[in-house]
Design a protein around this motif. Structure first.
Motif, PDB file in Angstrom:
ATOM      1  N   ALA A   1       0.826  -1.207   0.000  1.00 52.25           N
ATOM      2  CA  ALA A   1       0.000   0.000   0.000  1.00 52.25           C
ATOM      3  C   ALA A   1       0.863   1.262   0.000  1.00 52.25           C
ATOM      4  O   ALA A   1       0.562   2.233  -0.703  1.00 52.25           O
ATOM      5  N   MET A   2       1.943   1.272   0.778  1.00 45.22           N
ATOM      6  CA  MET A   2       2.831   2.444   0.806  1.00 45.22           C
ATOM      7  C   MET A   2       3.522   2.633  -0.537  1.00 45.22           C
ATOM      8  O   MET A   2       3.705   3.756  -1.005  1.00 45.22           O
ATOM      9  N   LYS A   3       3.930   1.548  -1.181  1.00 50.46           N
ATOM     10  CA  LYS A   3       4.565   1.648  -2.501  1.00 50.46           C
ATOM     11  C   LYS A   3       3.588   2.214  -3.526  1.00 50.46           C
ATOM     12  O   LYS A   3       3.970   3.028  -4.371  1.00 50.46           O
ATOM     13  N   LEU A   4       2.324   1.808  -3.432  1.00 53.71           N
ATOM     14  CA  LEU A   4       1.310   2.334  -4.347  1.00 53.71           C
ATOM     15  C   LEU A   4       1.084   3.822  -4.110  1.00 53.71           C
ATOM     16  O   LEU A   4       0.998   4.604  -5.060  1.00 53.71           O
ATOM     17  N   LEU A   5       1.008   4.234  -2.855  1.00 49.69           N
ATOM     18  CA  LEU A   5       0.835   5.658  -2.546  1.00 49.69           C
ATOM     19  C   LEU A   5       2.025   6.483  -3.036  1.00 49.69           C
ATOM     20  O   LEU A   5       1.855   7.568  -3.591  1.00 49.69           O
ATOM     21  N   ASP A   6       3.230   5.976  -2.844  1.00 51.57           N
ATOM     22  CA  ASP A   6       4.417   6.689  -3.312  1.00 51.57           C
ATOM     23  C   ASP A   6       4.435   6.804  -4.826  1.00 51.57           C
ATOM     24  O   ASP A   6       4.776   7.850  -5.376  1.00 51.57           O
ATOM     25  N   ALA A   7       4.075   5.744  -5.524  1.00 48.21           N
ATOM     26  CA  ALA A   7       4.041   5.779  -6.982  1.00 48.21           C
ATOM     27  C   ALA A   7       2.980   6.754  -7.475  1.00 48.21           C
ATOM     28  O   ALA A   7       3.193   7.470  -8.462  1.00 48.21           O
ATOM     29  N   THR A   8       1.845   6.818  -6.801  1.00 44.57           N
ATOM     30  CA  THR A   8       0.781   7.743  -7.189  1.00 44.57           C
ATOM     31  C   THR A   8       1.210   9.188  -6.979  1.00 44.57           C
ATOM     32  O   THR A   8       0.966  10.049  -7.830  1.00 44.57           O
ATOM     33  N   LYS A   9       1.882   9.475  -5.865  1.00 39.39           N
ATOM     34  CA  LYS A   9       2.370  10.833  -5.610  1.00 39.39           C
ATOM     35  C   LYS A   9       3.445  11.227  -6.619  1.00 39.39           C
ATOM     36  O   LYS A   9       3.536  12.376  -7.027  1.00 39.39           O
ATOM     37  N   ARG A  10       4.261  10.263  -7.018  1.00 37.31           N
ATOM     38  CA  ARG A  10       5.351  10.544  -7.952  1.00 37.31           C
ATOM     39  C   ARG A  10       4.824  10.960  -9.324  1.00 37.31           C
ATOM     40  O   ARG A  10       5.465  11.743 -10.032  1.00 37.31           O
ATOM     41  N   THR A  11       3.634  10.499  -9.720  1.00 35.69           N
ATOM     42  CA  THR A  11       3.103  10.855 -11.032  1.00 35.69           C
ATOM     43  C   THR A  11       2.764  12.337 -11.133  1.00 35.69           C
ATOM     44  O   THR A  11       2.686  12.875 -12.233  1.00 35.69           O
ATOM     45  N   ALA A  12       2.568  13.021 -10.003  1.00 37.97           N
ATOM     46  CA  ALA A  12       2.272  14.454 -10.040  1.00 37.97           C
ATOM     47  C   ALA A  12       3.492  15.261 -10.468  1.00 37.97           C
ATOM     48  O   ALA A  12       3.382  16.249 -11.185  1.00 37.97           O
ATOM     49  N   SER A  13       4.675  14.836 -10.047  1.00 38.12           N
ATOM     50  CA  SER A  13       5.889  15.588 -10.388  1.00 38.12           C
ATOM     51  C   SER A  13       6.671  14.961 -11.534  1.00 38.12           C
ATOM     52  O   SER A  13       7.482  15.624 -12.161  1.00 38.12           O
ATOM     53  N   GLU A  14       6.445  13.683 -11.805  1.00 34.16           N
ATOM     54  CA  GLU A  14       7.158  12.986 -12.870  1.00 34.16           C
ATOM     55  C   GLU A  14       6.162  12.223 -13.743  1.00 34.16           C
ATOM     56  O   GLU A  14       6.111  10.991 -13.709  1.00 34.16           O
ATOM     57  N   PRO A  15       5.355  12.927 -14.524  1.00 38.82           N
ATOM     58  CA  PRO A  15       4.350  12.224 -15.324  1.00 38.82           C
ATOM     59  C   PRO A  15       4.999  11.391 -16.431  1.00 38.82           C
ATOM     60  O   PRO A  15       6.082  11.704 -16.910  1.00 38.82           O
ATOM     61  N   ALA A  16       4.331  10.329 -16.801  1.00 40.58           N
ATOM     62  CA  ALA A  16       4.818   9.491 -17.889  1.00 40.58           C
ATOM     63  C   ALA A  16       4.682  10.257 -19.202  1.00 40.58           C
ATOM     64  O   ALA A  16       3.688  10.934 -19.445  1.00 40.58           O
ATOM     65  N   VAL A  17       5.693  10.162 -20.053  1.00 38.57           N
ATOM     66  CA  VAL A  17       5.706  10.885 -21.319  1.00 38.57           C
ATOM     67  C   VAL A  17       5.403   9.905 -22.446  1.00 38.57           C
ATOM     68  O   VAL A  17       6.015   8.846 -22.540  1.00 38.57           O
ATOM     69  N   VAL A  18       4.458  10.256 -23.299  1.00 36.66           N
ATOM     70  CA  VAL A  18       4.124   9.430 -24.452  1.00 36.66           C
ATOM     71  C   VAL A  18       5.087   9.756 -25.564  1.00 36.66           C
ATOM     72  O   VAL A  18       5.220  10.904 -25.983  1.00 36.66           O
ATOM     73  N   GLU A  19       5.801   8.731 -26.039  1.00 35.50           N
ATOM     74  CA  GLU A  19       6.803   8.952 -27.084  1.00 35.50           C
ATOM     75  C   GLU A  19       6.283   8.617 -28.480  1.00 35.50           C
ATOM     76  O   GLU A  19       6.870   9.033 -29.472  1.00 35.50           O
ATOM     77  N   ALA A  20       5.208   7.835 -28.561  1.00 39.12           N
ATOM     78  CA  ALA A  20       4.668   7.465 -29.871  1.00 39.12           C
ATOM     79  C   ALA A  20       3.164   7.261 -29.730  1.00 39.12           C
ATOM     80  O   ALA A  20       2.647   7.044 -28.637  1.00 39.12           O
ATOM     81  N   LEU A  21       2.487   7.327 -30.883  1.00 41.66           N
ATOM     82  CA  LEU A  21       1.056   7.068 -30.895  1.00 41.66           C
ATOM     83  C   LEU A  21       0.808   5.590 -30.642  1.00 41.66           C
ATOM     84  O   LEU A  21       1.641   4.747 -30.992  1.00 41.66           O
ATOM     85  N   PRO A  22      -0.320   5.242 -30.066  1.00 43.36           N
ATOM     86  CA  PRO A  22      -0.619   3.828 -29.864  1.00 43.36           C
ATOM     87  C   PRO A  22      -0.776   3.115 -31.196  1.00 43.36           C
ATOM     88  O   PRO A  22      -1.154   3.728 -32.205  1.00 43.36           O
ATOM     89  N   SER A  23      -0.481   1.840 -31.207  1.00 40.01           N
ATOM     90  CA  SER A  23      -0.600   1.082 -32.454  1.00 40.01           C
ATOM     91  C   SER A  23      -2.057   1.001 -32.876  1.00 40.01           C
ATOM     92  O   SER A  23      -2.974   1.114 -32.072  1.00 40.01           O
ATOM     93  N   ARG A  24      -2.250   0.801 -34.156  1.00 41.64           N
ATOM     94  CA  ARG A  24      -3.588   0.759 -34.716  1.00 41.64           C
ATOM     95  C   ARG A  24      -4.307  -0.515 -34.300  1.00 41.64           C
ATOM     96  O   ARG A  24      -3.724  -1.585 -34.278  1.00 41.64           O
ATOM     97  N   ARG A  25      -5.569  -0.384 -33.986  1.00 38.28           N
ATOM     98  CA  ARG A  25      -6.346  -1.557 -33.612  1.00 38.28           C
ATOM     99  C   ARG A  25      -6.651  -2.364 -34.863  1.00 38.28           C
ATOM    100  O   ARG A  25      -7.090  -1.832 -35.874  1.00 38.28           O
ATOM    101  N   THR A  26      -6.441  -3.666 -34.805  1.00 42.92           N
ATOM    102  CA  THR A  26      -6.657  -4.499 -35.983  1.00 42.92           C
ATOM    103  C   THR A  26      -8.106  -4.938 -36.119  1.00 42.92           C
ATOM    104  O   THR A  26      -8.703  -4.814 -37.176  1.00 42.92           O
TER     105      THR A  26
END
Length: 94
Positions: free
Chosen positions: A52-77
């Motif tokens: 639970a603490m690891k989940l809370l820390d990871a959630t707080k970290r997304t506010a200052s270090e958001p994940a960056v999208v480097e490419a568009l998602p692949s096309r749905r087949t």
């Protein structure tokens, strides 16, 4: 158990874990053997290694270090399997 901060005049700050009912005002310094006085600081109640603490820390970290999208998602087949059940046709569509 909570972690309490103590300050030695020679060595600086150190932390120690005690039950809330038996926290001493003074502590023997682990480095030099002198006396370390308890100081008031922010509470260290959750020094967790729990999931639970690891989940809370990871959630707080997304506010200052958001994940960056480097490419568009692949096309749905294909949309997936199609149901031929007539009752499914009455379900609302998105």
């Amino acid at each position: 158990m909570p972690t309490y901060a103590f300050r030695c005049a020679d060595c600086g700050d150190t932390d120690a874990v005690f039950p809330m009912a038996s926290v001493p005002a003074w502590l023997d310094c682990r480095a030099c053997g002198g006396t370390a006085r308890r100081i008031f600081s922010a509470p260290h109640l959750g020094a967790g290694s729990s999931t639970a603490m690891k989940l809370l820390d990871a959630t707080k970290r997304t506010a200052s270090e958001p994940a960056v999208v480097e490419a568009l998602p692949s096309r749905r087949t294909s949309p997936g399997p199609v149901s031929h059940n007539p009752l499914h046709a009455e379900l609302p569509r998105p």
